[in-house]
Design a protein around this motif. Structure first.
Motif, PDB file in Angstrom:
ATOM      1  N   LEU A  74      34.626  31.276  29.269  1.00  0.00           N
ATOM      2  CA  LEU A  74      35.418  31.348  30.490  1.00  0.00           C
ATOM      3  C   LEU A  74      34.465  31.384  31.673  1.00  0.00           C
ATOM      4  O   LEU A  74      33.575  32.239  31.729  1.00  0.00           O
ATOM      5  N   GLN A  75      34.662  30.470  32.613  1.00  0.00           N
ATOM      6  CA  GLN A  75      33.785  30.371  33.774  1.00  0.00           C
ATOM      7  C   GLN A  75      34.615  30.571  35.031  1.00  0.00           C
ATOM      8  O   GLN A  75      35.412  29.700  35.391  1.00  0.00           O
ATOM      9  N   ALA A  76      34.423  31.700  35.689  1.00  0.00           N
ATOM     10  CA  ALA A  76      35.154  32.002  36.914  1.00  0.00           C
ATOM     11  C   ALA A  76      34.350  31.550  38.126  1.00  0.00           C
ATOM     12  O   ALA A  76      33.121  31.636  38.141  1.00  0.00           O
ATOM     13  N   SER A  77      35.062  31.102  39.147  1.00  0.00           N
ATOM     14  CA  SER A  77      34.416  30.679  40.390  1.00  0.00           C
ATOM     15  C   SER A  77      35.397  30.807  41.538  1.00  0.00           C
ATOM     16  O   SER A  77      36.592  31.041  41.328  1.00  0.00           O
ATOM     17  N   GLY A  78      34.884  30.637  42.761  1.00  0.00           N
ATOM     18  CA  GLY A  78      35.749  30.622  43.926  1.00  0.00           C
ATOM     19  C   GLY A  78      35.677  31.861  44.796  1.00  0.00           C
ATOM     20  O   GLY A  78      36.315  31.909  45.846  1.00  0.00           O
ATOM     21  N   GLY A  79      34.936  32.857  44.380  1.00  0.00           N
ATOM     22  CA  GLY A  79      34.820  34.044  45.190  1.00  0.00           C
ATOM     23  C   GLY A  79      34.023  33.792  46.458  1.00  0.00           C
ATOM     24  O   GLY A  79      33.412  32.744  46.633  1.00  0.00           O
ATOM     25  N   SER A  99      39.164  30.121  40.407  1.00  0.00           N
ATOM     26  CA  SER A  99      39.387  29.246  39.265  1.00  0.00           C
ATOM     27  C   SER A  99      38.720  29.829  38.032  1.00  0.00           C
ATOM     28  O   SER A  99      37.671  30.468  38.137  1.00  0.00           O
ATOM     29  N   CYS A 100      39.322  29.594  36.897  1.00  0.00           N
ATOM     30  CA  CYS A 100      38.752  30.016  35.620  1.00  0.00           C
ATOM     31  C   CYS A 100      38.842  28.838  34.655  1.00  0.00           C
ATOM     32  O   CYS A 100      39.928  28.499  34.178  1.00  0.00           O
ATOM     33  N   ALA A 101      37.699  28.222  34.391  1.00  0.00           N
ATOM     34  CA  ALA A 101      37.650  27.090  33.476  1.00  0.00           C
ATOM     35  C   ALA A 101      37.407  27.598  32.063  1.00  0.00           C
ATOM     36  O   ALA A 101      36.445  28.322  31.818  1.00  0.00           O
ATOM     37  N   ALA A 102      38.288  27.221  31.152  1.00  0.00           N
ATOM     38  CA  ALA A 102      38.200  27.672  29.766  1.00  0.00           C
ATOM     39  C   ALA A 102      37.753  26.529  28.867  1.00  0.00           C
ATOM     40  O   ALA A 102      38.175  25.385  29.039  1.00  0.00           O
ATOM     41  N   SER A 103      36.892  26.843  27.911  1.00  0.00           N
ATOM     42  CA  SER A 103      36.423  25.828  26.984  1.00  0.00           C
ATOM     43  C   SER A 103      36.110  26.468  25.639  1.00  0.00           C
ATOM     44  O   SER A 103      35.999  27.682  25.527  1.00  0.00           O
ATOM     45  N   GLY A 104      35.993  25.646  24.636  1.00  0.00           N
ATOM     46  CA  GLY A 104      35.558  26.133  23.345  1.00  0.00           C
ATOM     47  C   GLY A 104      36.598  26.077  22.258  1.00  0.00           C
ATOM     48  O   GLY A 104      36.264  26.111  21.090  1.00  0.00           O
ATOM     49  N   ARG A 105      37.869  26.026  22.630  1.00  0.00           N
ATOM     50  CA  ARG A 105      38.912  25.929  21.615  1.00  0.00           C
ATOM     51  C   ARG A 105      40.240  25.626  22.291  1.00  0.00           C
ATOM     52  O   ARG A 105      40.306  25.523  23.493  1.00  0.00           O
ATOM     53  N   THR A 106      41.284  25.539  21.500  1.00  0.00           N
ATOM     54  CA  THR A 106      42.625  25.300  22.035  1.00  0.00           C
ATOM     55  C   THR A 106      43.227  26.620  22.490  1.00  0.00           C
ATOM     56  O   THR A 106      43.212  27.608  21.758  1.00  0.00           O
ATOM     57  N   TRP A 130      43.846  37.658  35.003  1.00  0.00           N
ATOM     58  CA  TRP A 130      42.835  38.024  35.989  1.00  0.00           C
ATOM     59  C   TRP A 130      42.815  39.536  36.116  1.00  0.00           C
ATOM     60  O   TRP A 130      43.874  40.181  36.164  1.00  0.00           O
ATOM     61  N   PHE A 131      41.625  40.070  36.168  1.00  0.00           N
ATOM     62  CA  PHE A 131      41.402  41.487  36.379  1.00  0.00           C
ATOM     63  C   PHE A 131      40.391  41.625  37.514  1.00  0.00           C
ATOM     64  O   PHE A 131      39.740  40.663  37.901  1.00  0.00           O
ATOM     65  N   TYR A 139      37.550  39.031  37.396  1.00  0.00           N
ATOM     66  CA  TYR A 139      37.240  38.493  36.080  1.00  0.00           C
ATOM     67  C   TYR A 139      38.455  37.775  35.505  1.00  0.00           C
ATOM     68  O   TYR A 139      39.586  38.255  35.643  1.00  0.00           O
ATOM     69  N   CYS A 140      38.211  36.659  34.847  1.00  0.00           N
ATOM     70  CA  CYS A 140      39.288  36.071  34.073  1.00  0.00           C
ATOM     71  C   CYS A 140      39.084  36.446  32.605  1.00  0.00           C
ATOM     72  O   CYS A 140      37.962  36.718  32.171  1.00  0.00           O
ATOM     73  N   ALA A 141      40.171  36.489  31.880  1.00  0.00           N
ATOM     74  CA  ALA A 141      40.131  36.906  30.488  1.00  0.00           C
ATOM     75  C   ALA A 141      41.189  36.153  29.694  1.00  0.00           C
ATOM     76  O   ALA A 141      42.162  35.659  30.258  1.00  0.00           O
ATOM     77  N   ALA A 142      40.981  36.071  28.396  1.00  0.00           N
ATOM     78  CA  ALA A 142      41.919  35.400  27.501  1.00  0.00           C
ATOM     79  C   ALA A 142      42.325  36.348  26.386  1.00  0.00           C
ATOM     80  O   ALA A 142      41.470  36.987  25.762  1.00  0.00           O
ATOM     81  N   ASP A 143      43.613  36.426  26.161  1.00  0.00           N
ATOM     82  CA  ASP A 143      44.162  37.266  25.085  1.00  0.00           C
ATOM     83  C   ASP A 143      44.756  36.359  24.010  1.00  0.00           C
ATOM     84  O   ASP A 143      45.779  35.723  24.242  1.00  0.00           O
ATOM     85  N   PRO A 144      44.128  36.306  22.843  1.00  0.00           N
ATOM     86  CA  PRO A 144      44.633  35.446  21.765  1.00  0.00           C
ATOM     87  C   PRO A 144      45.803  36.061  21.011  1.00  0.00           C
ATOM     88  O   PRO A 144      46.287  35.497  20.034  1.00  0.00           O
ATOM     89  N   GLY A 145      46.248  37.216  21.477  1.00  0.00           N
ATOM     90  CA  GLY A 145      47.346  37.922  20.811  1.00  0.00           C
ATOM     91  C   GLY A 145      46.915  39.258  20.255  1.00  0.00           C
ATOM     92  O   GLY A 145      47.745  40.027  19.754  1.00  0.00           O
ATOM     93  N   THR A 146      45.605  39.533  20.368  1.00  0.00           N
ATOM     94  CA  THR A 146      45.055  40.783  19.846  1.00  0.00           C
ATOM     95  C   THR A 146      44.542  41.694  20.943  1.00  0.00           C
ATOM     96  O   THR A 146      43.899  42.697  20.668  1.00  0.00           O
ATOM     97  N   GLY A 147      44.808  41.332  22.194  1.00  0.00           N
ATOM     98  CA  GLY A 147      44.365  42.172  23.297  1.00  0.00           C
ATOM     99  C   GLY A 147      43.320  41.500  24.167  1.00  0.00           C
ATOM    100  O   GLY A 147      42.851  40.398  23.870  1.00  0.00           O
ATOM    101  N   TRP A 148      42.932  42.172  25.242  1.00  0.00           N
ATOM    102  CA  TRP A 148      42.019  41.608  26.241  1.00  0.00           C
ATOM    103  C   TRP A 148      40.555  41.908  25.954  1.00  0.00           C
ATOM    104  O   TRP A 148      39.711  41.607  26.775  1.00  0.00           O
ATOM    105  N   GLY A 149      40.238  42.461  24.858  1.00  0.00           N
ATOM    106  CA  GLY A 149      38.887  42.982  24.680  1.00  0.00           C
ATOM    107  C   GLY A 149      37.785  41.979  24.429  1.00  0.00           C
ATOM    108  O   GLY A 149      36.617  42.268  24.675  1.00  0.00           O
ATOM    109  N   ARG A 150      38.135  40.776  23.935  1.00  0.00           N
ATOM    110  CA  ARG A 150      37.090  39.908  23.413  1.00  0.00           C
ATOM    111  C   ARG A 150      36.595  38.826  24.361  1.00  0.00           C
ATOM    112  O   ARG A 150      35.380  38.570  24.416  1.00  0.00           O
TER     113      ARG A 150
END
Length: 117
Positions: free
Chosen positions: A3-8, A20-27, A35-36, A94-105
């Motif tokens: 996850l790559q955040a920018s725009g601040g 903006s938060c550009a996500a890559s690496g998987r579907t 956003w936090f 910060y941007c974050a992604a939750d795959p269904g198991t929480g925001w920790g990873r």
């Protein structure tokens, strides 16, 4: 997952920024994106979240009516439009992604927003 955040940046009170938060690496179709922010001396707090389908939008009370979260599923990018900014919005976002198991990873590196009075 990356996850790559920018725009601040630095903006005067009442101004606007778009993060903006550009996500890559998987579907990400099943992920919830969020956003936090963390202000100096304070704990990280939730700002907004959205699913890749564009539903399930939630906001912190402190930003409702001023911030808008959106996503571009083609570009794999999540946005946070911030209007009517206040000095108390100053924080690292910060941007974050939750795959269904929480925001920790999955977290981006953060982008600094400074609102001057």
């Amino acid at each position: 997952v990356q996850l790559q955040a920018s725009g601040g940046g630095l903006v005067q009170a009442g101004g606007s920024l778009r993060l903006s938060c550009a996500a890559s690496g998987r579907t990400f179709s099943s992920y919830v994106m969020g956003w936090f922010r963390q202000a100096p001396g304070k704990e990280r707090e939730f700002v907004a979240r959205i699913t890749w389908s564009g539903v399930g939008i939630r906001y912190a009370d402190s930003v409702k009516g001023r911030f808008t979260i959106s996503r571009d599923s083609v570009k794999n990018t999540v946005y946070l439009q911030m209007n009517s900014l206040k000095p108390e919005d100053t924080a690292v976002y910060y941007c974050a992604a939750d795959p269904g198991t929480g925001w920790g990873r999955y977290w981006g590196q953060g982008t600094l927003v400074t609102v001057s009075s």
